[in-house]
Design an enzyme around this catalytic site. Structure first.
Site, short mmCIF file in Angstrom:
data_model
loop_
_atom_site.label_atom_id
_atom_site.label_comp_id
_atom_site.label_asym_id
_atom_site.label_seq_id
_atom_site.Cartn_x
_atom_site.Cartn_y
_atom_site.Cartn_z
N LYS A 1 -5.20 -5.51 8.26
CA LYS A 1 -4.17 -4.48 8.29
C LYS A 1 -4.88 -3.13 8.18
CE LYS A 1 -3.00 -5.40 3.42
NZ LYS A 1 -3.45 -6.77 3.11
N SER B 1 -9.09 -4.20 -3.72
CA SER B 1 -7.95 -3.68 -2.98
C SER B 1 -7.10 -2.69 -3.77
CB SER B 1 -7.11 -4.87 -2.48
OG SER B 1 -6.14 -4.43 -1.58
N HIS B 2 -5.84 -3.06 -3.98
CA HIS B 2 -4.87 -2.17 -4.61
C HIS B 2 -4.92 -2.25 -6.14
CE1 HIS B 2 -3.53 -6.21 -4.07
NE2 HIS B 2 -2.69 -6.05 -5.08
N ASP C 1 -6.48 -0.60 3.55
CA ASP C 1 -5.73 -1.42 4.50
C ASP C 1 -4.21 -1.29 4.33
OD1 ASP C 1 -5.90 -2.80 2.13
OD2 ASP C 1 -6.51 -4.71 3.01
N ARG C 2 -3.76 -0.82 3.16
CA ARG C 2 -2.31 -0.68 2.96
C ARG C 2 -1.85 0.76 3.16
NH1 ARG C 2 -0.32 -4.40 -2.03
NH2 ARG C 2 -1.69 -6.16 -1.61
N ARG D 1 -41.46 -10.66 -2.12
CA ARG D 1 -41.38 -12.04 -2.62
C ARG D 1 -39.93 -12.48 -2.75
NH1 ARG D 1 -44.10 -9.84 -7.99
NH2 ARG D 1 -45.88 -8.84 -7.04
N GLU E 1 3.42 -6.93 6.95
CA GLU E 1 3.85 -7.62 5.73
C GLU E 1 4.65 -6.64 4.88
OE1 GLU E 1 1.25 -10.76 3.87
OE2 GLU E 1 -0.21 -9.20 4.29
N ASP F 1 -8.83 0.15 -0.74
CA ASP F 1 -9.73 -0.19 0.36
C ASP F 1 -9.17 0.18 1.74
OD1 ASP F 1 -7.84 -2.28 0.13
OD2 ASP F 1 -9.19 -3.72 1.07
N THR G 1 1.83 -15.63 3.73
CA THR G 1 1.37 -14.33 3.22
C THR G 1 -0.14 -14.18 3.42
OG1 THR G 1 3.14 -14.20 1.62
CG2 THR G 1 1.13 -13.02 1.06
N ASP H 1 -4.06 2.35 -0.13
CA ASP H 1 -4.61 1.66 -1.31
C ASP H 1 -6.13 1.87 -1.37
OD1 ASP H 1 -5.46 -0.12 0.68
OD2 ASP H 1 -5.11 -1.90 -0.57
N SER I 1 4.27 -6.13 1.90
CA SER I 1 3.41 -5.56 0.87
C SER I 1 2.63 -4.34 1.38
CB SER I 1 2.45 -6.63 0.38
OG SER I 1 1.75 -7.19 1.49
C1 VG1 Z 1 -0.82 -9.67 -1.88
C2 VG1 Z 1 0.31 -9.38 -0.92
C3 VG1 Z 1 -0.08 -9.88 0.46
C4 VG1 Z 1 -1.40 -9.23 0.90
C5 VG1 Z 1 -2.47 -9.52 -0.15
C6 VG1 Z 1 -3.79 -8.82 0.17
O1 VG1 Z 1 -1.00 -11.05 -2.02
O2 VG1 Z 1 1.50 -9.96 -1.34
O3 VG1 Z 1 0.95 -9.60 1.36
O4 VG1 Z 1 -1.80 -9.72 2.14
O5 VG1 Z 1 -2.03 -9.07 -1.42
O6 VG1 Z 1 -3.68 -7.42 0.19
P1 VG1 Z 1 -0.35 -11.92 -3.20
O7 VG1 Z 1 -0.86 -13.30 -3.03
O8 VG1 Z 1 -0.78 -11.27 -4.48
O9 VG1 Z 1 1.12 -11.82 -3.04
V1 VG1 Z 1 -5.05 -6.43 0.16
O10 VG1 Z 1 -4.52 -4.87 0.34
O11 VG1 Z 1 -5.94 -7.16 -1.17
O12 VG1 Z 1 -5.99 -6.98 1.39
CO CO Z 2 -6.06 -3.49 0.23
#
Ligand code: VG1
Ligand code: CO
Length: 566
Positions: A393, A121-122, A296-297, A27, A380, A294, A361, A292, A382
């Protein structure tokens, strides 16, 4: 892939006001939002509602997550809502875990309409940490602003959401599950997949695994240390670096994803990956990296913790790009960096006559350029590096890119970096973060600064600190016109550019979770070989002074100093 037998689950029928009688299956119900507790439901319903119903029907969506607290229970709700919202099929990483780059890879591979990633993310994880949701579109990249704006608008007026509350999904068993829904001819299917498989397969086609294997486990192998920081990358590191490329088990640490990232902050930088930095200082390992939450960093370290600044990292990869077999096939279509990222990549672009793009960014603009065949490699400051193999990334890709360069050049990380500076000059770069600043004070400081910068008399002004003198050449709020879709992004950061090319940049973070985060970036080019190896903070101190003086940041926010310096 090990596929378990098809499970068909049908539940007894109950007639509902909004459904034709006589149908059978799970449902669908609609619930009215009651409290703030329905954040997840509101977010997800807004995402689904933003996709045209015709596009949703029969479509496939990929779901992953970094394994943090609430990852799994949130996915269970998303599955129930996807079924009720007409999505045809979900592909989900086993136990709800799949890294951001792997989700991007799978979306592209199976031509899904998009993906949802449960991650902040981080940012810290756990019951008192952060929770977040990323939504990616069919190219595998983060949703562009037009899409997220639309989702946000929908979220403000949404009053109810659709869900199949009796649907129970098993996230732990690899294979297909199929559910009959009321009023639907086709069953709703969920496919649980190994989160590493497709991604690992993609990397095998990008890099030369036999060369890497020789370097990591052959007679003259180097020693590496990879810290997954209890985020999502652990299983990827284990499978690809240890099992497949033969790196010994002790070269991979913190590889079990944990709901709270083991109480650590899975953010790969010198502050939060301090354990790795300490271990690497001893000189036992030739190469180190951290990731990080997830995946990507990345942060790259050489022997004795020689630090590779992320802005330099992408420049080194660009300068050595043909060490990576993938680019021998595709050629190099263009390079790109985000605006605050140092100009190190520009030096390589100039020398190689490859087109360079400077974008806002975030990864969104890179995706558009890649889709249009204008971009191969980007990065980037970051701690993000990637290429057009996906639309995010990619931490582990960056590690394999660096290892490929080490294998080709047969030099250490430090030698490669120093050679690079000698050849192209060095961009000294630092970033000061002021976290959890009172939001009103932060906005006011930025708007006051913009007013100062837009005064005509600001251009040409001279600032001196000690013996150093800098003269303003240009000052603006960075604006980006997307060459592909023509969209214009304004207010992307205040930048003051001096006559020697040095830059001071201020912007407000879009990812902080409490108050406002102000980021101050400093970039200064040096080509004098004598000054090449000086300390970054010493070299940039005069520009930091000038930045604080012009902005009155400390006075206006009450901060006495940055919370993090990178
Ligand atoms: C930060 C970084 C940016 C990055 C983003 C997502 O954003 O500076 O370079 O792309 O996080 O990262 P901000 O707006 O806080 O500066 V991740 O590892 O969440 O995909
Ligand atoms: Co990340």
């Amino acid at each position: 892939m090990d596929v378990s037998p098809l499970q068909v689950r049908t539940l007894p029928t109950a007639p509902y006001a909004d459904q034709k009688p006589g149908t059978s299956g799970l449902r669908k119900k609609t619930y009215v939002f009651e409290t703030k507790q329905d954040y997840l439901q509101n977010f997800i319903q807004s995402v689904f509602s933003s996709i045209d119903l015709r596009d949703r029907q029969g479509s496939t969506l990929v779901i992953g997550g970094d394994g943090r607290y609430l990852n799994k229970s949130a996915i269970e709700v998303i599955v129930q809502m996807a079924a009720a919202n007409g999505i045809g099929r979900l592909v989900i990483g086993q136990n709800g875990v799949m890294s951001t780059p792997a989700v991007s890879c799978v979306i592209r591979k199976i031509k899904a309409i998009g993906g949802i990633i449960l991650t902040a993310s981080h940012n810290p994880a756990g019951p008192s940490g952060d929770f977040g949701i990323k939504f990616n579109i069919s190219n595998g990249g983060p949703a562009p602003e037009a899409v997220t704006d639309n989702i946000f608008q929908i979220s403000k007026t949404l009053e109810e959401y659709a869900i199949c509350p009796d649907l129970r999904v098993d996230l732990s068993t690899i294979g297909k599950q199929s559910f009959d829904l009321e009023n639907k001819f086709k069953p709703f299917t969920v496919e649980i997949v190994d989160p590493v498989e497709s991604y690992a397969n993609m990397l095998r086609n990008i890099f030369d695994f036999s060369v890497l294997k020789e370097m990591l486990s052959g007679p003259n192998h180097i020693k590496i240390r990879l810290d997954a920081m209890h985020g999502v990358v652990g299983p990827y590191v284990k499978k690809i670096l240890c099992e497949e490329l033969g790196s010994p088990a002790n070269s991979a640490i913190n590889c079990v994803p944990k709901e709270d990232f083991g109480g650590h902050h899975a953010d790969p930088n010198l502050t939060y990956a301090a354990d790795l930095v300490e271990t690497m200082k001893g000189g036992e390992y030739d190469f180190g990296a951290a990731f990080d939450g997830d995946g990507d960093r990345n942060m790259i370290l050489g022997k004795h913790s020689f630090f590779v600044n992320p802005s330099d990292s992408v420049a080194v990869i660009a300068a050595n790009i043909f060490s990576i077999p993938y680019f021998q096939q595709t050629g190099v279509r263009g390079l790109a960096r985000s605006m605050p990222t140092s100009g190190a990549l520009d030096n390589v672009a100039k020398a190689t006559k490859i087109q360079l793009h400077e974008t806002p960014t975030g990864w969104k603009s890179f995706g558009n350029l890649m889709d249009a065949g204008k971009l191969s490699l980007c990065g980037e400051e970051s701690f993000g590096t990637g290429s057009d193999h996906i639309r995010e990334k990619d931490g582990l890709w960056t590690v394999l890119a660096w290892l490929s360069i080490l294998a080709t050049r047969k030099q250490s990380v430090e030698e490669i970096m120093k050679d690079h500076w000698q050849k192209y000059g060095r961009n000294f770069f630092t970033r000061y973060d002021y976290e959890e600043v009172d939001a009103d004070a932060a906005y006011k400081m930025i708007s006051d600064l913009e007013a100062v910068m837009s005064d005509k008399s600001f251009i040409g002004q001279k600032f001196s600190v000690g013996e150093k003198m800098y003269q303003v050449q240009k000052a603006d709020n960075f604006e980006y016109s997307d060459p592909v879709d023509g969209s214009v992004s304004r207010n992307q950061g205040l930048r003051i550019i001096f006559t020697d090319g040095s830059r001071i940049i201020f912007r407000l973070s879009g990812t902080g979770s409490a108050g406002a985060t102000i980021r101050l970036y400093i970039d200064s080019y040096e080509k004098d070989p004598q000054k090449m190896y000086q300390d970054t903070q010493d070299m940039l101190a005069p520009l930091v002074d000038i930045a604080l003086k012009i902005s009155q940041l400390h006075q206006k926010t009450g901060c006495s100093g940055p919370t993090v310096v990178m």
